[in-house]
Write an enzyme that holds these catalytic residues in place. Structure first.
Site, PDB file in Angstrom:
ATOM      1  N   GLU A  88       0.835  -1.193   0.000  1.00 60.27           N
ATOM      2  CA  GLU A  88       0.000   0.000   0.000  1.00 60.27           C
ATOM      3  C   GLU A  88       0.874   1.248   0.000  1.00 60.27           C
ATOM      4  O   GLU A  88       0.628   2.192  -0.734  1.00 60.27           O
ATOM      5  CB  GLU A  88      -0.922   0.024   1.231  1.00 60.27           C
ATOM      6  CG  GLU A  88      -2.188  -0.808   1.085  1.00 60.27           C
ATOM      7  CD  GLU A  88      -1.927  -2.297   1.116  1.00 60.27           C
ATOM      8  OE1 GLU A  88      -0.812  -2.693   1.539  1.00 60.27           O
ATOM      9  OE2 GLU A  88      -2.811  -3.075   0.727  1.00 60.27           O
ATOM     10  N   HIS A 157     -10.516  -5.362  10.106  1.00 58.33           N
ATOM     11  CA  HIS A 157     -11.167  -5.168   8.812  1.00 58.33           C
ATOM     12  C   HIS A 157     -12.456  -4.385   8.937  1.00 58.33           C
ATOM     13  O   HIS A 157     -13.274  -4.407   8.033  1.00 58.33           O
ATOM     14  CB  HIS A 157     -11.480  -6.531   8.169  1.00 58.33           C
ATOM     15  CG  HIS A 157     -10.270  -7.326   7.816  1.00 58.33           C
ATOM     16  ND1 HIS A 157      -9.534  -8.008   8.739  1.00 58.33           N
ATOM     17  CD2 HIS A 157      -9.667  -7.528   6.620  1.00 58.33           C
ATOM     18  CE1 HIS A 157      -8.528  -8.622   8.132  1.00 58.33           C
ATOM     19  NE2 HIS A 157      -8.578  -8.347   6.851  1.00 58.33           N
TER      20      HIS A 157
END
Lengths: 362, 325
Positions: A88, A157
């Site tokens: 990322e 998450h």
């Protein structure tokens, strides 16, 4: 917080009658899922402007981890739809470098949780750079991905990033609820010369909404910074963004039966916040309940409370503002625990009853 | 310039400074092999590159003194230079973040068919950051024409390279990423120039990245916030400087071939000193950045609340001018 709703009936497409009733009906409306609306927005903008490209993990050949980028790789090829290695930080930095050089990247984070890996790039290299470089380094970039809770994905998450990102000057932050929101805000984000974070919602991807002809057009752009009054009301203002707008709409429906007329505001933008609409509504109803999925401390609702305190809306309040937020715990996994950690309709109803009658118990 | 501005910090006239003493050959050698069309992504010790490209002493000192003519509008600490005109990306403090930026820029150059490379400077310490890994891996897999130029100057503040990595320096990683690379004597201006020239040609003809490790020595402290005598001996600095200083080497070379005389050197240094002091004194005397610049450039278009706040501040300052003189 025990709910009669099972989590599954709450999240399944089309099963919630309140959702279907609450959506506006437009002339010549087509049913479009949120996922398709986002896809259409990206597709149309890529067609319109060659400098727009999208990158992220699984966006190309896999069609997107949540299928949001379906078909784009086949249409635009690997120069404009790029599968990245798992970094990322790396691909965000790369995209920012490209944006500095006048390309218009769309960075997909598989979930916004993973954006934390790239947060230094987002904040220090994108958000602040125009200011730090005195206008030399513009960053016309979009960071997008599913934000907030899902179903049984637990703490790492399920975090909502609305509060963190919207606190940063230099960033714009939007969060759609409906398909129309999703399309119009995404197009606005892509066309915006500033860095924009688009907080989508995984559990909304499959939900269909009617979209008007106007909304289906290629130039349908929703201005960033404008909230939408989903339902006008007179007794209490319910404010939210993203999936929990649906919760507010359900609550509004239920409240009708109790003789309470609720006004529902879909924020659409978290930065800038549509202070005007919030204040006008608070002045109109005199009672505010703010709903968000994220943690309570320093959340979006906290900012709205500050707005109500600092502006003349304060003089019109008949009751203190109430917040309905996610529980102050990392998200647990087990179904019952997860349900207990998230705002449910009952919580919103209880808050409304407290603000309208000042009763301590629901 | 470095010496004078360093002293200015010690005298309390500017708040911070860092020198590139000992690394001049890398900076000028590299810059002279590139064109302005090659975007530079620097770390913070590359003022020589900017100087080569034409950044003036006035521009350097205005930034350090954060005055009304600062191109950066008073937004950043000293030495965080940037110039759109000279294609030198504004210096950003977090280490290594410029590496993936350079890859992104190179990707764009490739797509546009521009015959330019992105050039990225960083130190030995930055090679430990995750951005370094991501950027090199990305550049190799994406076939991006970027030159990664590592100034291995022996220290990352107090951390010597022996503690920074266990492998053979930085260049050993190039084959790991499937990338071409070269290690060069960073104190030899001609070697660096040749290496960068070749690297650019290679990068453009192959659409591939190149890693250059230039070996040198950080003669000065890390910055004015550092006192390197705490972790290295003064002797080490003196001996290395005496034997390997790039400016001395170039001077000796030019003198050997009668391209430069001792007088020339004295004259140049005298003139340069005068010019720097003059620029500095002028920069110091200039008024500060106007307060309205507090609010500009947050976004492309100034949002309403900042417009209001800017107007409020200006009205306030106008009302109490003696407090803000």
């Amino acid at each position: 917080m025990l709910s009669n709703f099972s989590r599954h009936s709450f999240v399944r497409v089309g099963k919630s009658s309140a959702l279907a009733k609450s959506t506006r009906s437009f002339a010549a409306a087509t049913q479009v899922a949120v996922r398709e609306a986002i896809n259409a927005a990206i597709d149309e903008e890529m067609e319109r402007d060659e400098s727009v490209f999208i990158l992220g993990e699984e966006v190309a050949q896999y069609q997107g981890a949540y299928k949001v980028t379906k078909g784009l790789y086949e249409k635009y090829g690997d120069k404009r739809v790029i599968d990245t290695p798992i970094t990322e930080m790396g691909f965000t930095g790369l995209a920012i470098g490209a944006a500095y050089k006048d390309l218009r990247p769309i960075v997909e984070f598989m979930t916004m949780n993973f954006s934390m890996q790239a947060m230094d790039q987002v904040i220090n290299s994108a958000a602040k750079q125009y200011y730090m470089s005195a206008g030399d380094l513009a960053c016309p970039i979009v960071f997008r991905g599913p934000n907030g809770f899902s179903a049984g994905t637990a703490a790492q998450h399920s975090q909502c990033f609305g509060a963190w990102y919207s606190s940063v000057p230099g960033l714009k932050v939007v969060s759609p609820y409906s398909s129309e929101d999703a399309k119009g805000l995404m197009k606005a984000a892509i066309r915006d010369p500033n860095p924009v974070v688009v907080l989508e919602h995984e559990l909304m991807y499959g939900v269909s909404f009617p979209m008007s002809e106007e909304a289906m057009s290629k130039d349908f752009v929703i201005p960033i910074g404008q909230a939408k009054i989903e339902i006008a009301g007179s007794d209490v203002t319910l404010i939210s963004f993203s999936k929990t707008v649906g919760l507010c709409l359900e609550a509004a429906e239920a409240l009708k039966g109790e003789g309470i007329s609720a006004e529902v505001i879909n924020l659409r933008s978290l930065r800038p916040l549509d202070r005007k609409t919030i204040i006008a509504s608070a002045k109109k109803t005199g009672r505010v309940v703010c709903v968000e999925q994220g943690w309570p401390q320093c959340g979006i609702c906290s900012e709205i409370a500050a707005i109500l305190m600092e502006t003349d809306a304060f003089n019109y309040l008949d009751a203190p503002m109430e917040r309905v937020t996610g529980a102050d715990v990392p998200m647990p996994y087990a179904v019952d625990l997860e349900n207990a950690s998230l705002p449910q309709v009952e919580d919103v109803l209880a808050a409304v009853r407290r603000t309208t009658y000042r009763k301590l118990a629901a | 310039m470095d010496g004078i501005l360093l002293n200015a910090q010690r005298q309390g006239r500017i708040s911070f400074y860092l020198t590139c003493r000992g690394e001049e050959a890398i900076l000028m050698g590299a810059a002279s092999a590139l064109e302005v069309g090659d975007p530079v992504f620097a770390q913070y010790r590359e003022q020589g590159v900017l100087m080569w490209r034409g950044f003036t002493l006035e521009q350097f000192t205005n930034q350090c003194f954060s005055n009304i003519l600062d191109l950066g509008k008073g937004r950043q600490m000293p030495i965080h230079y940037g110039s759109r005109a000279l294609n030198y990306h504004t210096v950003s403090s977090p280490l290594g973040t410029q590496l993936p930026h350079a890859v992104g820029a190179a990707y764009r150059l490739k797509l546009a068919g521009e015959h330019h490379v992105a050039v990225c400077f960083f130190g030995d310490g930055s090679t430990s950051t995750p951005d370094f890994h991501s950027a090199l891996n990305f550049a190799a897999t994406l076939n991006a024409p970027v030159i990664f130029l590592c100034r291995n100057n022996g220290y990352a503040i107090s951390t010597p390279t022996s503690d920074q990595f266990a492998g053979d320096g930085v260049i050993s990683r190039a084959p790991g990423y499937g990338m071409a690379g070269i290690r060069v004597d960073g104190n030899d201006i001609f070697a660096v120039h040749a290496a960068v020239r070749e690297a650019k040609q290679y990068a453009l003809s192959n659409n591939a990245p190149v890693l250059i490790e230039a070996m040198t020595y950080r003669q000065g402290h890390h910055s004015t916030s550092d006192d390197s005598s705490q972790y290295r001996s003064v002797d080490e600095v003196l001996v290395t400087t005496e034997n390997h200083d790039p400016l001395n080497r170039l001077e000796a070379f030019l003198k050997k071939y009668n391209l430069l005389s001792e007088e020339d050197v004295e004259d140049m240094q005298k003139q340069e000193r005068k010019d720097v002091v003059k620029a500095m004194e002028q920069a110091e005397r200039r008024p500060p950045v106007p307060m309205r610049e507090l609010f500009t450039d947050v976004y492309h278009e100034m949002p309403l609340h900042l417009q209001r706040q800017q107007a409020q501040l200006e009205a306030h300052v106008k009302k109490y001018p003696e407090k803000y003189a």
